[in-house]
Design an enzyme around this catalytic site. Structure first.
Site, PDB file in Angstrom:
ATOM      1  N   SER B  16      -1.096  -5.146   4.308  1.00 49.74           N
ATOM      2  CA  SER B  16      -2.511  -4.901   4.605  1.00 49.74           C
ATOM      3  C   SER B  16      -2.918  -5.750   5.801  1.00 49.74           C
ATOM      4  O   SER B  16      -2.270  -5.665   6.853  1.00 49.74           O
ATOM      5  CB  SER B  16      -3.334  -5.198   3.352  1.00 49.74           C
ATOM      6  OG  SER B  16      -4.667  -4.819   3.527  1.00 49.74           O
ATOM      7  N   HIS B  43      -2.393  -0.553   4.798  1.00 54.46           N
ATOM      8  CA  HIS B  43      -3.815  -0.197   4.712  1.00 54.46           C
ATOM      9  C   HIS B  43      -4.401  -0.038   6.112  1.00 54.46           C
ATOM     10  O   HIS B  43      -4.105  -0.822   6.995  1.00 54.46           O
ATOM     11  CB  HIS B  43      -4.598  -1.304   3.996  1.00 54.46           C
ATOM     12  CG  HIS B  43      -4.262  -1.411   2.537  1.00 54.46           C
ATOM     13  ND1 HIS B  43      -4.520  -2.535   1.800  1.00 54.46           N
ATOM     14  CD2 HIS B  43      -3.695  -0.521   1.683  1.00 54.46           C
ATOM     15  CE1 HIS B  43      -4.132  -2.337   0.546  1.00 54.46           C
ATOM     16  NE2 HIS B  43      -3.616  -1.126   0.455  1.00 54.46           N
ATOM     17  N   ASP B 136      -3.667  -5.085  -4.035  1.00 51.59           N
ATOM     18  CA  ASP B 136      -2.938  -3.826  -4.137  1.00 51.59           C
ATOM     19  C   ASP B 136      -1.439  -4.126  -4.071  1.00 51.59           C
ATOM     20  O   ASP B 136      -1.006  -4.998  -3.314  1.00 51.59           O
ATOM     21  CB  ASP B 136      -3.362  -2.900  -2.988  1.00 51.59           C
ATOM     22  CG  ASP B 136      -2.843  -1.477  -3.176  1.00 51.59           C
ATOM     23  OD1 ASP B 136      -2.471  -1.120  -4.314  1.00 51.59           O
ATOM     24  OD2 ASP B 136      -2.827  -0.724  -2.185  1.00 51.59           O
TER      25      ASP B 136
END
Lengths: 278, 209
Positions: B16, B43, B136
């Site tokens: 991310s 992401h 996540d």
């Protein structure tokens, strides 16, 4: 309890049971997403395994209706992918102007956000009064929501942004009225929209359409079912009609690719060629 | 810790905040004949026109592309989740995309990729969590471990954002925590170890019989 092999067998049996009992056919859906949704339902309903869910849905129609809602694809946005709507304005609207009247089919419309987007676009381009929009989905619950045209106000900021990015020129707030937590879409937008029940997996051809929108539905189908749906679209479009798919979908792998040509390649907008060229 | 003597068949990576740099650092150390397919969720903003593949390709020898739905997964190819789509693996090892609800506020979500990849690859899967500012991937990495796969996490201290590596480490017993520059070489060791240890076992068997 969660032997992955058993789980996959049970999943297939569940889909078979749904088809035998209720006629909805999910057997040719892409399995990874279906499995996730089914496991999610197990968790929420506190059921031990997929077989238990199968027992519940066979014996309790409300339980099936809940699962059906879980299995239908109802994530959508107004003016989803602004660049697509921009291409629609610039490339497709001029083609549609040539027709004296317009029939437009939103296949798998879910809660209707894209249908209202289309209605707004047609109004702004002066084509709405000669257009008939058909919005179909297999799920009557989401179809009812689409018909109501009431959306959570919290989503409207995103929709407004999408609308502006897509080349919208008006004040987006003119198209809805805010009631507490909800935005109610302007009634005049749905004057020419007909909401109806249609299942791409089991139902047939739908009229002589000038434009078919089916975005981000086919990614949930396997290749056979994709082919079936694209066959329906090919047969439902008039010559010179336009087909719009989601940005990661394509007619490339289907039996019908030769009947179409690209008009906006990146945005997955296709023109149906006259029969003699296909 | 000794390396496991087993064949791995796929590598899944989640990253991310700070991920583009980290991914580039890892991928640039892998040779063109790296034998595993690599599936990546990074992401990103839902409306970004993805240039990630071309950015990562600059320094990488492996072929890097954005995932297409129903594409058969090929060894030695790097697949990136497209912006605003979840990337999943089907049981028959084809790629699938979905627009399902966000998971951990993310679409694509790392957990979805990891969990579906476990179904398809069982214990033959390596999971790697890189830099990121949320959690996540933690649940997905736990699933990989539960199925007998291998879990690798970037050392939180070497990560631009440490939340994601920290969450992964506390979610499961991670096999290895490594600073960024050691991750690529370790992956190579892990993958190359299997033929060697297999040969060693064979010759052991010969001697004992």
């Amino acid at each position: 309890m969660d032997d992955p092999h058993n789980e996959n067998i049970e999943l297939q049996l569940l889909l078979q049971a749904i088809h035998l009992k209720y006629g909805y056919d999910f057997r040719d859906y892409a399995k990874a997403s279906i499995k996730r949704r089914v496991l999610h339902r197990l968790k929420s309903s506190q059921l031990p395994n997929i077989s238990a869910l199968q027992h519940s849905i066979l014996n309790d129609v409300r339980c099936f209706e809940q699962l059906l809602l879980d299995l239908s694809i109802n994530v959508t946005e107004m003016f989803r992918d602004p660049s697509f709507y921009q291409a629609l304005r610039e490339t497709v609207i001029p083609l549609l102007r040539e027709f004296p009247f317009l029939k437009i089919w939103h296949a798998g419309c879910a809660t209707g956000e894209e249908v209202y987007s289309m209605a707004i676009l047609l109004k702004e381009e002066g084509l709405y009064s000669r257009a008939q929009l058909y919005a179909t989905d297999m799920n009557e619950v989401v179809l009812k929501q689409a018909k109501d045209g009431i959306f959570p106000i919290s989503r409207l900021k995103q929709y407004t942004e999408n609308y502006q990015k897509s080349g919208g020129r008006e004040a987006f707030s003119d198209y809805y009225s805010a009631h507490y937590e909800h935005a109610v879409m302007d009634k005049s937008l749905k004057e020419n929209i007909l909401f109806s029940d249609h299942n791409l997996a089991t139902d047939g051809v739908f009229g002589e359409m000038h434009l078919i929108m089916c975005r981000n539905v086919l990614i949930y189908f396997n290749r056979e079912l994709q082919n079936r749906a694209l066959g329906l679209f090919a047969d439902s479009l008039c010559e010179g009609g336009v087909l719009c798919l989601g940005s990661k979908e394509s007619i490339r792998f289907s039996d019908y690719s030769r009947q179409f040509e690209d008009i906006a390649r990146e945005e997955k907008i296709y023109l149906k060629k006259p029969a003699c060229y296909s | 810790m000794s390396l496991p003597c087993k064949e791995f068949q796929a590598l899944v990576i989640g990253s991310s905040a700070g991920g583009v740099y980290a991914l580039s650092a890892v991928l640039s150390t892998l040779p063109a004949d790296f034998s595993l397919p690599i599936l990546i969720v990074q992401h990103m903003h839902p409306h970004s026109k993805s240039q990630l593949a071309s950015i990562l390709q600059k320094k990488a020898q492996l072929s890097i592309r954005e995932a297409e739905e129903k594409e058969r997964i090929q060894p030695g190819v790097v697949y990136l989740a497209p912006p605003n789509y979840h990337l999943l693996v089907e049981l028959d090892r084809h790629l699938a995309l979905s627009i399902d609800e966000r998971v951990n506020y993310s679409r694509p979500a790392i957990d979805l990729l990891f969990e579906s990849a476990v179904d398809a690859y069982r214990d033959k899967l390596i999971g790697l969590i890189l830099t990121g500012a949320n959690s996540d991937g933690a649940a997905g990495l736990r699933r990989i471990k539960q199925a007998g796969g291998y879990a690798l996490v970037q050392d939180p201290q070497s990560a631009e954002a440490d939340a994601m590596p920290l969450a992964a480490c506390s979610a499961t017993s991670v096999d290895k925590v490594l600073p960024l520059h050691e991750i690529g070489p370790h992956l190579l060791q892990l993958v190359n170890h299997y033929p060697r240890c297999l040969n060693a076992r064979r010759s052991e068997l010969k001697h004992s019989s």
